[in-house]
Design an enzyme around this catalytic site. Structure first.
Site, PDB file in Angstrom:
ATOM      1  N   ASP A  14     -35.351  -5.807  63.766  1.00 13.10           N
ATOM      2  CA  ASP A  14     -34.452  -6.489  62.838  1.00 13.10           C
ATOM      3  C   ASP A  14     -33.104  -6.688  63.522  1.00 13.10           C
ATOM      4  O   ASP A  14     -32.370  -5.729  63.757  1.00 13.10           O
ATOM      5  CB  ASP A  14     -34.303  -5.643  61.579  1.00 13.10           C
ATOM      6  CG  ASP A  14     -33.404  -6.289  60.531  1.00 13.10           C
ATOM      7  OD1 ASP A  14     -32.852  -7.367  60.802  1.00 13.10           O
ATOM      8  OD2 ASP A  14     -33.252  -5.701  59.442  1.00 13.10           O
ATOM      9  N   ASP A 109     -33.733 -13.883  63.904  1.00 11.62           N
ATOM     10  CA  ASP A 109     -33.287 -12.586  63.402  1.00 11.62           C
ATOM     11  C   ASP A 109     -34.292 -11.461  63.582  1.00 11.62           C
ATOM     12  O   ASP A 109     -33.944 -10.298  63.365  1.00 11.62           O
ATOM     13  CB  ASP A 109     -32.970 -12.681  61.899  1.00 11.62           C
ATOM     14  CG  ASP A 109     -31.735 -13.502  61.619  1.00 11.62           C
ATOM     15  OD1 ASP A 109     -30.826 -13.509  62.462  1.00 11.62           O
ATOM     16  OD2 ASP A 109     -31.674 -14.153  60.558  1.00 11.62           O
ATOM     17  N   GLU A 110     -35.522 -11.786  63.930  1.00 11.82           N
ATOM     18  CA  GLU A 110     -36.533 -10.726  63.951  1.00 11.82           C
ATOM     19  C   GLU A 110     -37.630 -11.000  64.964  1.00 11.82           C
ATOM     20  O   GLU A 110     -37.783 -12.110  65.483  1.00 11.82           O
ATOM     21  CB  GLU A 110     -37.146 -10.563  62.559  1.00 11.82           C
ATOM     22  CG  GLU A 110     -37.864 -11.809  62.063  1.00 11.82           C
ATOM     23  CD  GLU A 110     -38.461 -11.637  60.680  1.00 11.82           C
ATOM     24  OE1 GLU A 110     -38.778 -10.493  60.287  1.00 11.82           O
ATOM     25  OE2 GLU A 110     -38.641 -12.652  59.984  1.00 11.82           O
TER      26      GLU A 110
END
Length: 252
Positions: A14, A109-110
């Site tokens: 994350d 983002d991930e």
């Protein structure tokens, strides 16, 4: 007689909010400051990314910059640099592929990484996860929260509970109990109308979704969606992360 399949070890990384993380890597004094990415405080654009400190003041992605400035006058505004963000995102993917050929990047983002020990000599999943976390910080200056579990969803929930900058491991066999009390919003790509339909029938957590009557659930959201949602809510059983092309297939 077939043997029992080895549980997968899936790592979720994350980096949210990614744009803020990159800005902080380029300018370390921004760490723990209310950062707002998307333009200047006197501009007419909208917020593209916001740090947790600015979010606590009410700033949200998509807001006009003027509203963000009013809500968070102490905020530090950055215009954003898509070219830099893309370059660093590619470096993240390259780093992850050096550890495992099974990598998914649903967004900047991930990331998901399959760390299952399929070959002798492979690093223990937790050791590999810690090494990735350290390398993201050492090489790119990026902080990350990490979760390890046997499914994408359990790993994703674990990483959210590991914030900020932690690592949480869900042991095999504990996925269902770990997920049971978590909100439906953790399900990726769950349309708002389906979430509302489920909640209208008293299904507000992943545990309630997993335990729901399949026939009633299919009537509510459709047979295909019902099967997919219950499988995700229970943890293991999802499709594996596909392997990327070997490095020799890539141009240098």
């Amino acid at each position: 007689m077939k043997g029992t399949a080895r549980p997968r070890s899936i790592l979720h990384i994350d980096l949210d909010p990614f744009f803020v993380s990159v800005e902080r890597s380029l300018d370390p004094p921004l760490r723990d400051q209310p950062v707002i990415v998307g333009g200047t405080p006197d501009g007419f654009g909208r917020v593209a990314a916001v740090s947790s400190e600015a979010r606590a003041a009410g700033v949200a992605v998509g807001q006009p910059l003027a509203v963000a400035r009013r809500l968070c006058p102490q905020g530090i505004f950055r215009p954003g640099d898509l070219e830099t963000y893309a370059r660093i995102s590619e470096e993240i993917t390259s780093l992850l592929l050096s550890v495992s050929r099974r990598v998914e990047r649903p967004s900047a983002d991930e990331a998901y990484v399959d760390l299952t020990r399929d070959t002798p000599g492979a690093l223990q999943p937790v050791v590999a996860a810690e090494a990735i976390k350290d390398e993201l910080q050492r090489r790119l200056g990026l902080d990350a929260s990490l979760g390890v579990a046997s499914s994408r969803l359990a790993a994703r929930v674990a990483s959210s509970w590991a914030r900020p900058r932690g690592l949480l491991v869900v042991l095999p066999g504990y996925e269902a109990s770990f997920l049971a009390g978590k909100q439906l919003s953790f399900l990726p790509d769950l349309p708002p109308h389906l979430e509302a339909a489920l909640e209208s029938k008293g299904i507000g957590t992943l545990g309630q979704l997993a335990a729901a009557d399949p026939v009633e659930l299919a009537t509510l959201v459709g047979a295909t969606a019902a099967e997919r949602l219950q499988e995700a809510a229970r943890g293991p059983g999802e499709a594996p992360i596909p392997a990327a092309a070997p490095p020799s297939w890539r141009q240098e």
